[in-house]
Design an enzyme around this catalytic site. Structure first.
Site, PDB file in Angstrom:
ATOM      1  N   LYS A 180       7.915   8.901  -8.329  1.00 52.17           N
ATOM      2  CA  LYS A 180       8.100   7.451  -8.277  1.00 52.17           C
ATOM      3  C   LYS A 180       9.531   7.135  -8.694  1.00 52.17           C
ATOM      4  O   LYS A 180       9.986   7.574  -9.752  1.00 52.17           O
ATOM      5  CB  LYS A 180       7.099   6.760  -9.206  1.00 52.17           C
ATOM      6  CG  LYS A 180       7.196   5.239  -9.221  1.00 52.17           C
ATOM      7  CD  LYS A 180       6.631   4.610  -7.964  1.00 52.17           C
ATOM      8  CE  LYS A 180       6.669   3.069  -8.073  1.00 52.17           C
ATOM      9  NZ  LYS A 180       6.154   2.421  -6.875  1.00 52.17           N
ATOM     10  N   GLY A 191       0.787  -1.228   0.000  1.00 49.28           N
ATOM     11  CA  GLY A 191       0.000   0.000   0.000  1.00 49.28           C
ATOM     12  C   GLY A 191       0.819   1.278   0.000  1.00 49.28           C
ATOM     13  O   GLY A 191       0.331   2.316   0.465  1.00 49.28           O
TER      14      GLY A 191
END
Length: 239
Positions: free
Chosen positions: A37, A14
């Site tokens: 990211k 998560g």
């Protein structure tokens, strides 16, 4: 502390949900925040351009934040390295016949830092996943000196994986900024209610004893669509 690195005790824990939720909460506090990211795997190829699409996790971050894709997303600054094979980054890059240069990621982060107050940099997989054949994720983070947010859950084995991750962070002299307990696995077969409750109790106590300056956060249960419209409140001294 303009960059916080968000990792997890394992894959599918998560991290993306945590990153987007924290970003939204910071936005609501008036903080100019962006997510990034480190590397994205399992990305589709755009049939019209032949180029790798925008990273799925970046898209999810923006959805959670309630904002559209930003210019820095569209030019891939927020995720420069995107690969089709959903594997460890070093393997995904090898199979794509590409070279992943960590300095390129660092430079992208610096560009984002020049425009935003906070950059939330989400990792790929766990802390010791290799980015390249020679470089582990956590060693990259240590070279940059980023504080670490660690995402965990109540599934069986989480205590062991959490403590191992904390030890790895500590061994490299890094700051454990927060441990986030994610209820992502609460309704899955791999989570026992008694084990999950005990995991929370143990990890909170362990954190208070060994990492007293670290935040303990608990994310709300995700809705069926993977999102949650409940506003999430961060501690005032989170940033």
């Amino acid at each position: 502390m303009s960059v916080l690195f968000i990792s997890g005790i394992d894959t599918d824990i998560g991290k993306t949900y945590a990153t987007g939720t924290i970003a939204k909460a910071l936005m609501q506090q008036g903080i100019n925040v962006i997510t990034q990211k480190l590397v994205q795997k399992g990305v589709t190829v755009n049939p019209h351009t032949g180029e790798m699409d925008i990273a799925d996790d970046i898209i999810t971050h923006r959805q959670l934040m309630g904002v559209s894709l930003q210019p820095c997303d569209l030019d891939f600054t927020t995720c420069l390295y995107r690969y089709e094979k959903p594997a460890s980054p070093h393997l995904s890059a090898k199979l794509a016949n590409k070279v992943l240069d960590p300095e390129v990621i660092t430079n992208a982060t610096r560009r984002l830092q020049s425009k935003y107050d906070v950059v939330l940099l989400e990792g790929a997989g766990g802390l010791l996943v290799p980015i390249t054949e020679q470089l582990l994720t956590l060693d990259y983070v240590a070279a940059q000196g980023y504080a670490v947010i660690l995402v965990t859950s109540g599934r069986l084995g989480s205590i062991n994986h959490t403590l191992l991750s904390l030890e790895a962070i500590k061994s490299r002299g890094l700051n454990v900024h927060s441990v986030i307990y994610n209820h992502i696995h609460d309704n899955s077969a791999q989570t026992d209610e008694q084990i999950a409750a005990s995991t929370i109790e143990f990890l909170q106590s362990y954190l208070q004893q060994h990492y007293p300056s670290a935040h303990w956060l608990s994310l709300p249960v995700q809705e069926d669509n993977g999102f949650n419209n409940v506003d999430y409140i961060l501690p005032q001294d989170f940033i």
